[in-house]
Scaffold this motif. Structure first.
Motif, mmCIF file in Angstrom:
data_model
loop_
_atom_site.group_PDB
_atom_site.id
_atom_site.type_symbol
_atom_site.label_atom_id
_atom_site.label_comp_id
_atom_site.label_asym_id
_atom_site.label_seq_id
_atom_site.Cartn_x
_atom_site.Cartn_y
_atom_site.Cartn_z
ATOM 1 N N ALA A 285 7.769 -12.915 4.403
ATOM 2 C CA ALA A 285 6.742 -13.244 3.431
ATOM 3 C C ALA A 285 5.577 -13.409 2.779
ATOM 4 N N ILE A 286 4.449 -14.124 2.385
ATOM 5 C CA ILE A 286 3.897 -13.523 1.144
ATOM 6 C C ILE A 286 2.440 -13.424 1.296
ATOM 7 N N ALA A 287 1.863 -12.527 0.953
ATOM 8 C CA ALA A 287 0.179 -12.251 0.885
ATOM 9 C C ALA A 287 -0.077 -13.024 0.203
ATOM 10 N N SER A 288 -1.566 -13.199 -0.139
ATOM 11 C CA SER A 288 -1.721 -13.970 -0.947
ATOM 12 C C SER A 288 -2.316 -12.508 -2.212
ATOM 13 N N HIS A 289 -3.012 -11.108 -1.885
ATOM 14 C CA HIS A 289 -3.406 -10.452 -2.653
ATOM 15 C C HIS A 289 -2.282 -9.421 -2.249
ATOM 16 N N GLY A 290 -1.690 -8.380 -2.786
ATOM 17 C CA GLY A 290 -1.559 -7.072 -2.393
ATOM 18 C C GLY A 290 0.723 -7.988 -1.888
ATOM 19 N N THR A 291 0.357 -7.273 -0.701
ATOM 20 C CA THR A 291 2.044 -7.008 0.093
ATOM 21 C C THR A 291 1.389 -7.435 1.041
ATOM 22 N N PRO A 292 2.572 -8.047 2.434
ATOM 23 C CA PRO A 292 2.429 -7.811 3.784
ATOM 24 C C PRO A 292 2.774 -7.023 4.493
ATOM 25 N N ALA A 293 2.078 -6.971 5.493
ATOM 26 C CA ALA A 293 1.770 -5.632 6.183
ATOM 27 C C ALA A 293 3.550 -5.792 7.323
ATOM 28 N N LEU A 294 3.851 -6.348 7.295
ATOM 29 C CA LEU A 294 5.137 -6.332 7.842
ATOM 30 C C LEU A 294 6.811 -7.134 7.191
ATOM 31 N N MET A 295 7.802 -5.974 6.943
ATOM 32 C CA MET A 295 8.761 -6.653 6.106
ATOM 33 C C MET A 295 9.662 -6.293 7.026
ATOM 34 N N ALA A 296 10.757 -7.914 7.066
ATOM 35 C CA ALA A 296 12.029 -8.089 7.888
ATOM 36 C C ALA A 296 12.880 -6.823 8.098
ATOM 37 N N PRO A 297 13.657 -6.440 8.759
ATOM 38 C CA PRO A 297 13.478 -6.992 10.674
ATOM 39 C C PRO A 297 11.664 -6.154 11.205
ATOM 40 N N PHE A 298 11.937 -7.415 11.741
ATOM 41 C CA PHE A 298 10.529 -6.916 12.945
ATOM 42 C C PHE A 298 10.526 -7.661 14.234
ATOM 43 N N ALA A 299 10.644 -7.051 15.096
ATOM 44 C CA ALA A 299 10.349 -7.480 16.659
ATOM 45 C C ALA A 299 9.568 -8.432 16.890
ATOM 46 N N ALA A 300 8.492 -8.043 16.725
ATOM 47 C CA ALA A 300 7.248 -9.057 16.886
ATOM 48 C C ALA A 300 6.352 -8.739 16.154
#
Length: 596
Positions: free
Chosen positions: A24-39
């Motif tokens: 994933a990529i976030a405009s600012h900061g970091t994404p809330a979810l990191m791989a692997p995630f279920a849903a």
């Protein structure tokens, strides 16, 4: 090459290994979810599949292509359901994209390039695989013939290449635009084999070959579409799609009249609606189906900035090119009377383009960061707006406030107008007469009330109500004096602002720069938003931008509610919680289900 630098959802290890599918990529900061995630956290991965949902929209349609200049008259409800982009956005985060057709991406700290790695299993509804040539084709087609915001953004890319059939690389050197990789990630991928590039500008009712979860299986022009779930949908088991697209059939019906649409909902022909009319919300749902629980009426919180609804002044036309005239006309909008007499006190007057958020300048004096950004433009912001003390004009609620009229006439006097009997005229004796365009009865009613208010100071405002198709075509060619507009606000504003308020978009057909704003300060602050590397710099750029917009008096601000109002039949089920940033007109077709 480092993976996961600054906002990419993997840990930077310095190893050049193959990226994970759910980066994933976030405009600012970091994404809330990191791989692997279920849903994604706002869905039910075990939601039952099957059944039918009926969604209804106001308007009509004469095309199934939502990506060309004629997209204003395209059928609503197709994006996401029928078409897909390289990556998908989470409504639970300000601006974060997760892998979809592109299962991973690479970029550097400066975001001077972005490379997308396609999922080998991605395919169109006819079974043909999605490859780099389809991405290159889509980029080139939309760059030349897409909507204004796409053409403007894609035109900034230096080069694009395909090192192999599953890889596409965009060179963004020197742009200083940290949002551009996300803008490209949201690009729809069209089939090179099945898209008629030679006639892309034309309206079409031919169902597309696309990669989304639904196929268009029936078209009743202007009135109805039937979408059927594709049993071979390639992404159904991806984490970003688990719990999504649970209905076998999605019926999309279009109504030209808002009252007719509401009657269809009460009769059970529509399963769900977002309510925007306060009188209807207060009294229109007092019906047996609500009282006995067959219909649920619910106000839900939304973490989105409230954005701006307003009446836009077309500054391309005199005398609306005079800021004193615009401010004077805005003085005569009597919100207090409207809210008391029509809206039951449900609304709050909007005083910012990013109301109810940290991005709003309302009630906040400009800090050092903002003042530094605004220093090259000393006349761009009024002192009271710089100090955070300005608010939209307030009346006494009587509908006949003398102070309101006197303030407006003082401004108009400075602009060269005077009263000649009961008519306001300029130095040549020409009356100040304007026309406002309305698209429905709600807009028409507001326009008539506003026209009555302006009549008190000798201004003639003629109300012209047109159908949806004519409304969109006149909007796209800027054939109006005043018109209603909605500037929805994202928690991460950026590239879309170029199409709304940049100088380049002022005369670009179909742009959403309704007012025709041309301001070097706005241009510079859009660039500052896109270049911001820290959250603090980003917030400062948006607040300064808000101040310049308010100081231009480009619109008459209307009002907003703190919540979203929705109503739905009990035959629908939905996840335990709603996304942080609210729901849309198509949310049920995405994450809801039919109750067993």
């Amino acid at each position: 090459m480092l993976r996961g630098l600054l906002g990419i959802g993997v840990i930077a290890t310095g190893l050049a290994g193959r990226a994970m599918a759910d980066e994933a990529i976030a405009s600012h900061g970091t994404p809330a979810l990191m791989a692997p995630f279920a849903a994604l956290p706002f869905v039910d991965p075990a939601a039952p599949k099957g059944g039918r949902v009926s969604l209804c929209f106001l308007g009509t349609f004469d095309s199934l292509n939502p990506f060309n200049l004629k997209a204003g008259s395209t059928a609503q409800g197709m994006v996401t359901n029928v078409y897909e982009s390289l990556m998908t956005r989470s409504p639970d985060e300000p601006f974060t994209l997760y892998g979809l057709i592109a299962r991973s991406l690479d970029t550097d700290e400066a975001r001077s390039f972005v490379t997308f790695h396609l999922d080998p299993s991605a395919h169109f509804s006819d079974g043909t695989p999605i490859r780099a040539e389809d991405v290159l084709f889509s980029f080139d087609l939309l760059k030349r013939h897409g909507r204004p915001q796409q053409r403007a953004a894609f035109g900034l890319v230096h080069t694009v290449s395909a090192p192999d059939p599953l890889t596409v690389r965009f060179d963004l050197t020197g742009l200083d635009d940290r949002e551009m990789p996300l803008t490209l990630g949201l690009m729809p991928v069209l089939s090179k084999q099945h898209t008629d590039a030679g006639h892309f500008d034309n309206a079409t009712l031919v169902p597309p070959v696309s990669s989304g979860p639904y196929r268009i299986t029936a078209v009743d022009p202007g009135q109805k579409l039937t979408l059927t779930r594709d049993p071979h949908y390639w992404a159904k088991d991806l984490p970003v799609r688990r719990g999504f697209f649970n209905f076998d059939t999605v019926a999309l019906t279009y109504y030209r009249d808002a009252n007719g649409l509401f009657e269809a909902f009460k009769a059970g022909l529509c399963d769900y609606r977002i309510e925007t009319e306060p009188t209807r919300w207060l009294t229109g749902y007092d019906i047996p189906a609500v009282r006995d629980g067959r219909i649920t009426k619910q106000a839900i919180p939304s973490g989105l900035p409230k954005g701006m609804e307003g009446i836009a002044f077309n500054t391309r036309r005199a005398p609306l090119d005079d800021i004193r005239v615009r401010e004077a006309l805005g003085q005569m909008f009597d919100f207090e009377w409207l809210d008391q007499n029509l809206f039951g006190g449900l609304y709050t007057r909007t005083g910012s383009f990013f109301a109810d958020s940290e991005l709003s300048s309302a009630g906040r004096p400009a800090d050092g960061r903002e003042r530094a950004l605004l220093a090259p433009f000393p006349d761009a912001v009024r002192p009271d707006i710089m100090a955070g003390t300005w608010t939209p004009p307030r009346s006494d609620g009587s509908g006949r406030d003398r102070h309101q009229a006197e303030a407006a006439l003082t401004l108009l006097g400075k602009a060269g107008y005077r009263l000649n009997g009961s008519t306001l005229v300029d130095a040549k004796g020409t009356p100040l007469a304007l026309e406002i365009m309305a698209a429905d009865r709600h807009q028409e009613r507001l326009a008539l009330i506003y026209a009555d208010s302006l009549r008190r100071i000798g201004v003639t405002l003629t109300v012209r109500t047109v159908d949806e198709v004519q409304y969109q075509r006149r909007r796209q060619s800027f054939e109006f004096d005043l018109m209603f507009g909605t500037w929805t606000a994202s928690p991460s504003p950026g590239m879309e602002q170029r199409s709304r308020w940049s100088s380049a978009s002022a005369d670009q057909p179909a742009s959403y720069n309704l007012a025709g704003a041309r301001s070097p300060a706005l241009d510079a602050l859009i660039a500052a938003m896109l270049a911001a590397r820290t959250h603090e710099d980003f917030v400062a750029a948006v607040r300064a931008y808000d101040r310049v917009l308010l100081s231009g008096f480009y619109i008459v601000p209307l009002y907003h509610t703190k919540e979203q109002w929705i109503a739905y039949w009990s035959r629908l089920g939905h996840p335990e919680r709603f996304p942080l940033f609210g729901v849309s007109n198509v949310t049920p077709s995405e994450t809801w289900w039919r109750q067993p």
